[in-house]
Write a protein that holds these residues in place. Structure first.
Motif, PDB file in Angstrom:
ATOM      1  N   ASP A  64       0.619  -1.482  -0.075  1.00 52.38           N
ATOM      2  CA  ASP A  64       0.575   0.090  -0.531  1.00 52.38           C
ATOM      3  C   ASP A  64       0.866   1.011   0.137  1.00 52.38           C
ATOM      4  O   ASP A  64       2.536   1.098   0.007  1.00 52.38           O
ATOM      5  N   TRP A  65       0.318   2.495  -0.629  1.00 47.25           N
ATOM      6  CA  TRP A  65       0.686   3.550  -0.047  1.00 47.25           C
ATOM      7  C   TRP A  65       1.696   3.821   0.551  1.00 47.25           C
ATOM      8  O   TRP A  65       2.938   4.105   0.658  1.00 47.25           O
ATOM      9  N   ALA A  66       0.781   3.637   2.317  1.00 46.39           N
ATOM     10  CA  ALA A  66       1.664   3.579   3.317  1.00 46.39           C
ATOM     11  C   ALA A  66       3.825   3.061   3.631  1.00 46.39           C
ATOM     12  O   ALA A  66       4.814   3.026   3.928  1.00 46.39           O
ATOM     13  N   ALA A  67       3.296   1.759   3.126  1.00 45.86           N
ATOM     14  CA  ALA A  67       4.189   0.382   3.396  1.00 45.86           C
ATOM     15  C   ALA A  67       6.292   1.799   1.626  1.00 45.86           C
ATOM     16  O   ALA A  67       6.584   1.788   2.624  1.00 45.86           O
ATOM     17  N   LEU A  68       5.417   1.955   0.904  1.00 42.86           N
ATOM     18  CA  LEU A  68       6.185   2.691  -0.195  1.00 42.86           C
ATOM     19  C   LEU A  68       7.183   4.316   0.691  1.00 42.86           C
ATOM     20  O   LEU A  68       7.774   4.389   0.376  1.00 42.86           O
ATOM     21  N   GLU A  69       6.097   4.602   1.141  1.00 40.32           N
ATOM     22  CA  GLU A  69       6.314   5.874   2.035  1.00 40.32           C
ATOM     23  C   GLU A  69       7.743   5.531   3.309  1.00 40.32           C
ATOM     24  O   GLU A  69       8.142   6.039   3.400  1.00 40.32           O
ATOM     25  N   TYR A  71       9.669   3.297   2.744  1.00 40.34           N
ATOM     26  CA  TYR A  71      10.409   2.499   2.062  1.00 40.34           C
ATOM     27  C   TYR A  71      11.448   3.975   1.848  1.00 40.34           C
ATOM     28  O   TYR A  71      12.218   4.321   1.900  1.00 40.34           O
ATOM     29  N   GLN A  72      10.921   5.222   1.492  1.00 42.33           N
ATOM     30  CA  GLN A  72      10.749   6.786   0.791  1.00 42.33           C
ATOM     31  C   GLN A  72      12.105   7.004   2.192  1.00 42.33           C
ATOM     32  O   GLN A  72      12.700   8.096   1.838  1.00 42.33           O
TER      33      GLN A  72
END
Length: 103
Positions: A64-69, A71-72
């Motif tokens: 999801d977007w939270a996982a991408l965040e 990672y960033q």
């Protein structure tokens, strides 16, 4: 799922060994960020031959977007990102990023 797509135009003086080391460092992030599902990387093998100099790239799949965040902001991602920018033609101008939600 979110597919994080990164295309890189490496400088001509960057060796295949240096590129492989950057990608190995990238793959070492697997298992360190919750929600990071998989990483694939390599050189284009497109029969269309319209890469426009972006001959290398990678994808990272996130739950999801939270996982991408997460990672960033992860320090390992920041280190790999800095290496990519340092080795890309024109620095950040030699990198394309595209995030695609997958249903």
């Amino acid at each position: 799922m979110i597919r994080h797509i990164v295309l890189v135009r490496f400088r001509p003086d960057v060796s295949p060994e240096a590129i492989a080391a950057i990608f190995a460092d990238l793959h070492a992030i697997e298992g360190k960020v919750p929600g990071l599902l998989s990483i694939a990387s390599g050189r284009s093998e497109s029969p269309e031959k319209i890469e426009r100099g972006y001959l290398h790239g990678f994808t990272v799949d996130f739950a999801d977007w939270a996982a991408l965040e997460a990672y960033q902001v992860h320090p390992d991602h920041r280190r790999v990102g800095a290496a990519l920018v340092a080795h890309a033609e024109g620095g950040l101008d030699g990198i394309l990023v595209f995030d695609l939600p997958i249903a």
